[in-house]
Design an enzyme around this catalytic site. Structure first.
Site: not given
Length: 385
Positions: A312, A286, A230, A138, A302
């Site tokens: 990151d 999850c 990415e 990342d 989350c």
């Protein structure tokens, strides 16, 4: 050249280099108009002034060799040139017959002259130290890269460190008598010296950045078998006036370019996540997907499973999971893109699930996490079991 003596002193490659660059520029402009060239639209070639451009010439014919002392190179018309550093690595390949010089390019950058050789090389088959290792990378500004292994690569920020000195040198240049073609005024000697010192400062920043990126990408491709990055919208990031300088200093595109060819050299592979893949918004535990995640939120929390970790690192873990997903796809599993649609277009079109507002589970959202598939595919797998 006004005389035959000047024509004889110059190599024909000096003229061929300019004509070749003009031909390639016209071809790029023509292909861009026809839609045959990817990327941004290319305009008509502009006049290239020798005062504003980098002096460069490429030799494609004639004698081009490295002397036995490996400290001199011989180029057409220029003769033997002394090198600042040893050329033993290239000389060893030439002596072993595993490399052949195709062309040599001479350019001036930062007050120094450089020569680079384009060679046809026979590379040995290599394998990474850990062929089965999959690492997600990342890229960012706070840290140059955060790996899924937990390693954080510091961002040296060479441009920020040298900014104070470069501003001082730029002020010194502006105070001198600068050249002005409108009144036929040439620059003073002090201006030439100040301009050369400023150019050296810029070249030093470029050299430090290039060296650091090469060390990072080489270590990454030699150690891991699969590297995931990415497809970042760098052009869009540069529109942010608060982050443009830092994004440009990090050189995200250069990292990806080096990883592309170095992965092939070292026997690994490079997986590129789609531009719309929600690596930062997806929970690595999850698979829940957040609809919004501001840039100021540096910790990902989350609401579904309660996982809390650095954003990151969470993105890097999702990228590593994407590599495992691609491996499963090669074994026969249907692949999915970032929006939850099948990459393989069927007769009835792509299948996608609309994402509802608010935080939702991965199976009920339009964006699919690396660990799972769409709701329809999950039910189909459970039925088969």
């Amino acid at each position: 050249m006004r005389s035959h003596r000047g024509w004889a002193e110059c190599s024909k490659e000096a003229f061929n280099t300019g004509l070749d660059a003009l031909a390639r520029a016209l071809k790029n402009w023509s292909d861009s108009r026809k839609g045959a060239r990817k990327g941004r639209a290319v305009g008509f070639p502009r006049f290239k002034s020798r005062r504003r451009s980098t002096p460069t010439v490429r030799f494609t014919t004639g004698v081009m060799r490295i002397e036995a002392d490996r400290r001199h190179v011989v180029l057409p018309r220029l003769g033997a040139l002394r090198l600042h550093e040893s050329a033993r690595k290239l000389a060893r390949r030439l002596e072993a017959g595993t490399a052949r010089i195709m062309s040599a390019t001479v350019r001036r950058e930062g007050g120094r002259w450089f020569v680079s050789f384009t060679c046809e090389v026979e590379r040995a088959v290599r394998a990474p130290a850990r062929p089965g290792s999959m690492v997600g990378v990342d890229l960012g500004v706070k840290h140059l890269a955060v790996l899924s292994t937990g390693e954080r690569v510091a961002n040296p920020r060479h441009l920020v460190v040298a900014a104070r000195r470069m501003r001082r040198l730029a002020r010194a240049v502006s105070r001198c008598v600068t050249p002005d073609r409108r009144v036929r005024r040439v620059g003073s000697n002090r201006w030439a010296r100040a301009q050369q010192e400023l150019s050296r400062a810029h070249a030093r920043v470029v050299g430090l950045r290039r060296d650091g990126l090469h060390q990072f990408t080489t270590r990454l491709t030699r150690e891991h078998g699969t590297v995931v990055v990415e497809d970042l919208n760098v052009a869009g990031m540069l529109r942010n006036r608060r982050l443009a300088r830092h994004v440009a200093d990090a050189s995200f595109a250069e990292v990806r370019r080096q990883l592309t060819y170095k992965s092939e050299w070292n026997g690994g592979r490079l997986v590129t996540a789609g531009r719309w893949y929600p690596s930062s918004k997806t929970c690595s535990g999850c698979g829940a997907v957040k609809t919004k995640l501001t840039l100021a939120e540096r910790t990902y929390t989350c609401t579904a499973c309660g996982l809390s970790l650095d954003r990151d690192l969470n993105a890097a873990l999702n990228l590593a999971a994407l590599a495992r997903e691609v491996t499963d796809d090669r074994s026969g599993r249907e692949s999915l893109n970032g929006r939850g649609a099948d990459q393989k277009t069927r007769s009835r079109g792509q299948v996608a699930v609309k994402r509802l507002p608010g935080t939702a589970r991965a199976g009920q959202a339009g964006t699919v996490p690396p660990q799972g598939g769409t709701t329809a595919q999950r039910s189909l797998l459970s039925t088969r079991r």
